[in-house]
Write a protein that holds these residues in place. Structure first.
Motif, short mmCIF file in Angstrom:
data_model
loop_
_atom_site.label_atom_id
_atom_site.label_comp_id
_atom_site.label_asym_id
_atom_site.label_seq_id
_atom_site.Cartn_x
_atom_site.Cartn_y
_atom_site.Cartn_z
N CYS A 129 14.78 95.26 39.30
CA CYS A 129 13.88 94.20 39.74
C CYS A 129 14.64 92.96 40.19
O CYS A 129 14.26 92.34 41.19
N ALA A 130 15.70 92.61 39.51
CA ALA A 130 16.50 91.44 39.91
C ALA A 130 17.09 91.65 41.30
O ALA A 130 17.17 90.71 42.10
N PHE A 131 17.51 92.88 41.61
CA PHE A 131 18.03 93.17 42.95
C PHE A 131 16.97 92.85 43.99
O PHE A 131 17.23 92.16 44.98
N PHE A 132 15.76 93.34 43.78
CA PHE A 132 14.67 93.09 44.73
C PHE A 132 14.24 91.62 44.75
O PHE A 132 13.87 91.09 45.79
N ASP A 133 14.30 90.97 43.61
CA ASP A 133 13.91 89.55 43.52
C ASP A 133 14.77 88.66 44.40
O ASP A 133 14.30 87.64 44.88
N ALA A 155 23.29 101.24 43.71
CA ALA A 155 24.68 101.12 44.18
C ALA A 155 25.24 99.80 43.68
O ALA A 155 24.53 98.78 43.65
N TYR A 156 26.51 99.82 43.31
CA TYR A 156 27.16 98.62 42.78
C TYR A 156 28.42 98.31 43.57
O TYR A 156 29.13 99.21 43.99
N ALA A 157 28.68 97.03 43.72
CA ALA A 157 29.94 96.55 44.31
C ALA A 157 30.22 95.19 43.69
O ALA A 157 29.30 94.39 43.45
N GLU A 158 31.46 94.95 43.44
CA GLU A 158 31.87 93.66 42.88
C GLU A 158 31.08 93.31 41.62
O GLU A 158 30.73 92.16 41.36
N GLY A 159 30.74 94.36 40.83
CA GLY A 159 30.06 94.15 39.56
C GLY A 159 28.58 93.84 39.63
O GLY A 159 27.98 93.47 38.62
N LYS A 160 27.98 93.99 40.82
CA LYS A 160 26.55 93.70 40.90
C LYS A 160 25.84 94.77 41.71
O LYS A 160 26.45 95.48 42.53
N CYS A 161 24.54 94.88 41.50
CA CYS A 161 23.72 95.85 42.22
C CYS A 161 23.57 95.39 43.66
O CYS A 161 23.18 94.25 43.92
N VAL A 162 23.89 96.28 44.60
CA VAL A 162 23.83 95.95 46.03
C VAL A 162 22.98 96.94 46.83
O VAL A 162 22.86 96.80 48.04
N GLY A 163 22.41 97.96 46.16
CA GLY A 163 21.63 98.92 46.90
C GLY A 163 20.76 99.79 46.03
O GLY A 163 20.98 99.89 44.81
N TRP A 164 19.78 100.41 46.67
CA TRP A 164 18.81 101.26 46.00
C TRP A 164 18.45 102.43 46.89
O TRP A 164 18.33 102.28 48.11
N CYS A 165 18.24 103.59 46.28
CA CYS A 165 17.74 104.77 46.96
C CYS A 165 16.66 105.39 46.08
O CYS A 165 16.94 105.75 44.93
N SER A 166 15.44 105.49 46.61
CA SER A 166 14.36 106.17 45.88
C SER A 166 14.54 107.66 46.08
O SER A 166 14.54 108.16 47.21
N ALA A 167 14.70 108.38 44.98
CA ALA A 167 14.90 109.83 45.00
C ALA A 167 14.08 110.42 43.87
O ALA A 167 14.50 110.40 42.72
N ASN A 168 12.90 110.91 44.20
CA ASN A 168 11.97 111.33 43.18
C ASN A 168 11.40 112.70 43.51
O ASN A 168 11.52 113.17 44.65
N ILE A 217 19.51 98.22 51.07
CA ILE A 217 20.91 97.81 50.92
C ILE A 217 21.00 96.32 51.18
O ILE A 217 20.47 95.83 52.18
N HIS A 218 21.70 95.62 50.32
CA HIS A 218 21.91 94.18 50.52
C HIS A 218 22.57 93.98 51.89
O HIS A 218 23.50 94.73 52.25
N PRO A 219 22.13 92.98 52.65
CA PRO A 219 22.68 92.79 54.02
C PRO A 219 24.20 92.73 54.09
O PRO A 219 24.80 93.25 55.03
N LYS A 220 24.84 92.15 53.10
CA LYS A 220 26.30 92.05 53.09
C LYS A 220 26.99 93.42 53.02
O LYS A 220 28.13 93.58 53.44
N TYR A 221 26.27 94.44 52.54
CA TYR A 221 26.86 95.76 52.33
C TYR A 221 26.33 96.82 53.28
O TYR A 221 26.67 97.99 53.15
N ARG A 222 25.53 96.41 54.25
CA ARG A 222 25.02 97.37 55.23
C ARG A 222 26.12 97.80 56.19
O ARG A 222 27.05 97.05 56.46
#
Length: 184
Positions: free
Chosen positions: A10-14, A67-80, A109-114
């Motif tokens: 949720c913090a990633f999306f926030d 997905a993580y980079a530099e110790g923080k969440c930078v991406g999400w993939c819904s796989a259900n 994906i966070h814009p910095k990591y696209r």
């Protein structure tokens, strides 16, 4: 994604910039988990969707990969599992597959990591997770918005093709791509 990572999800999306598509700010990847009509969806608040996401994550009913980079969440993939996404039940072409089917439906994906391979790595992790969990196949519903790549949240055809998916059918929404583990 695990019950312990719901707050991080949720913090990633926030903290994403939604200036390119403000209505996405309230989603928290809940759209495909709902059964309401489009008017009902638009009336849901960000707080409702955030709470729903936390509840589904805690119960293990919302699945995907972070997905993580530099110790923080930078991406999400819904796989259900297809059966866990009721909004997709209206599509008969998805319901025709026998055995458990997984669906990879959203990438954020966070814009910095696209454009650095994060979505492709998430796709690989999701495919391997479905294989490990005994699914018969994985479905992908990519589409191409080359002029607006920030809106291409379903992933691209090229990305799915590189991962071994084949086009099963295609309509105005784009291709239905399948990776059948029995044939892979």
């Amino acid at each position: 994604l695990s019950p312990d990572s719901g707050a991080e999800f949720c913090a990633f999306f926030d903290h994403l910039d939604y200036s390119y598509k403000p209505d996405w700010q309230s989603c928290f990847c809940q759209y495909y988990h709902t059964t309401c009509d489009d008017a009902g969806w638009r009336s849901r608040s960000p707080e409702q969707n955030r709470a729903s996401a936390l509840d589904l994550i805690a119960r293990g009913e919302m699945r995907g990969y972070l997905a993580y980079a530099e110790g923080k969440c930078v991406g999400w993939c819904s796989a259900n599992a297809l059966s866990a996404l009721p909004r997709l039940a209206v599509f008969p072409e998805l319901a025709q597959f026998a055995g458990p089917s997984g669906v990879i439906i959203c990438f954020v994906i966070h814009p910095k990591y696209r454009r650095k391979g994060a979505a492709r790595r998430l796709l690989r992790a999701a495919v391997e997770g479905f294989r490990r969990d005994g699914f018969a196949r994985v479905l992908g519903l990519p589409f191409e918005w080359k002029d607006r790549p920030e809106l291409q949240y379903h992933g691209s055809r090229a990305m799915f093709t590189e991962a071994g998916f084949a086009t099963f059918s295609e309509d105005e929404r784009g291709p239905l791509m399948v990776l059948d583990f029995a044939k892979a």
